[in-house]
Design a protein around this motif. Structure first.
Motif, PDB file in Angstrom:
ATOM      1  N   LEU A   1     -29.215 105.451 132.777  1.00 23.61           N
ATOM      2  CA  LEU A   1     -30.152 105.559 133.893  1.00 23.61           C
ATOM      3  C   LEU A   1     -31.033 104.321 133.996  1.00 23.61           C
ATOM      4  O   LEU A   1     -31.310 103.839 135.100  1.00 23.61           O
TER       5      LEU A   1
ATOM      6  N   LEU B   1     -33.292 103.166 137.265  1.00 29.79           N
ATOM      7  CA  LEU B   1     -34.137 104.265 137.724  1.00 29.79           C
ATOM      8  C   LEU B   1     -35.608 103.909 137.550  1.00 29.79           C
ATOM      9  O   LEU B   1     -36.047 103.526 136.484  1.00 29.79           O
TER      10      LEU B   1
ATOM     11  N   SER C   1     -33.936 109.260 142.678  1.00 23.84           N
ATOM     12  CA  SER C   1     -34.202 110.634 142.241  1.00 23.84           C
ATOM     13  C   SER C   1     -33.131 111.581 142.771  1.00 23.84           C
ATOM     14  O   SER C   1     -32.743 112.523 142.079  1.00 23.84           O
TER      15      SER C   1
ATOM     16  N   PHE D   1     -30.229 111.086 140.497  1.00 22.07           N
ATOM     17  CA  PHE D   1     -30.494 111.727 139.216  1.00 22.07           C
ATOM     18  C   PHE D   1     -30.271 113.238 139.303  1.00 22.07           C
ATOM     19  O   PHE D   1     -29.653 113.835 138.422  1.00 22.07           O
TER      20      PHE D   1
END
Length: 103
Positions: A55, A61, A71, A74
């Motif tokens: 990530l 991220l 997001s 994710f």
């Protein structure tokens, strides 16, 4: 340092950390270092660490000006992960029930 060199170093660092964690999990299993329960816990822990490394180093991220898409990505990744884990457990339990002889 320009932006391309920084991105390349980030990708390279993430790649080597991911390879290192994968090899660590592999050798822990092959060498039978720990008991089954401890080994499963360590592998799950290594998988979670590898997820965060990917990530941070590959998806960057939290480093973009518009984190909404990161997001969303994710949340999609977590959804796919939950589906894979629950589906795998379901399939293994079904196989155990249908294939294993009654004891």
């Amino acid at each position: 340092m320009n932006q391309e060199t920084g991105a390349f170093k980030s990708y390279l660092t993430g790649f080597f950390l991911s390879i290192l964690l994968t090899l660590a999990a592999y050798f822990l299993v092959v060498e039978h270092v720990f008991s089954s329960r401890v080994l499963i816990s360590i592998i799950i822990g290594l998988g979670i660490v590898q997820m965060f490394i990917q990530l941070l180093f590959f998806l960057h991220l939290g480093q973009e000006p518009k984190p909404y898409w990161n997001s969303q990505l994710f949340l999609f990744m977590i959804t796919i992960l939950v589906i894979l884990v629950i589906g795998s457990l379901w399939i293994m339990e079904n196989l155990r029930y249908n294939v294993m002889p009654n004891m």
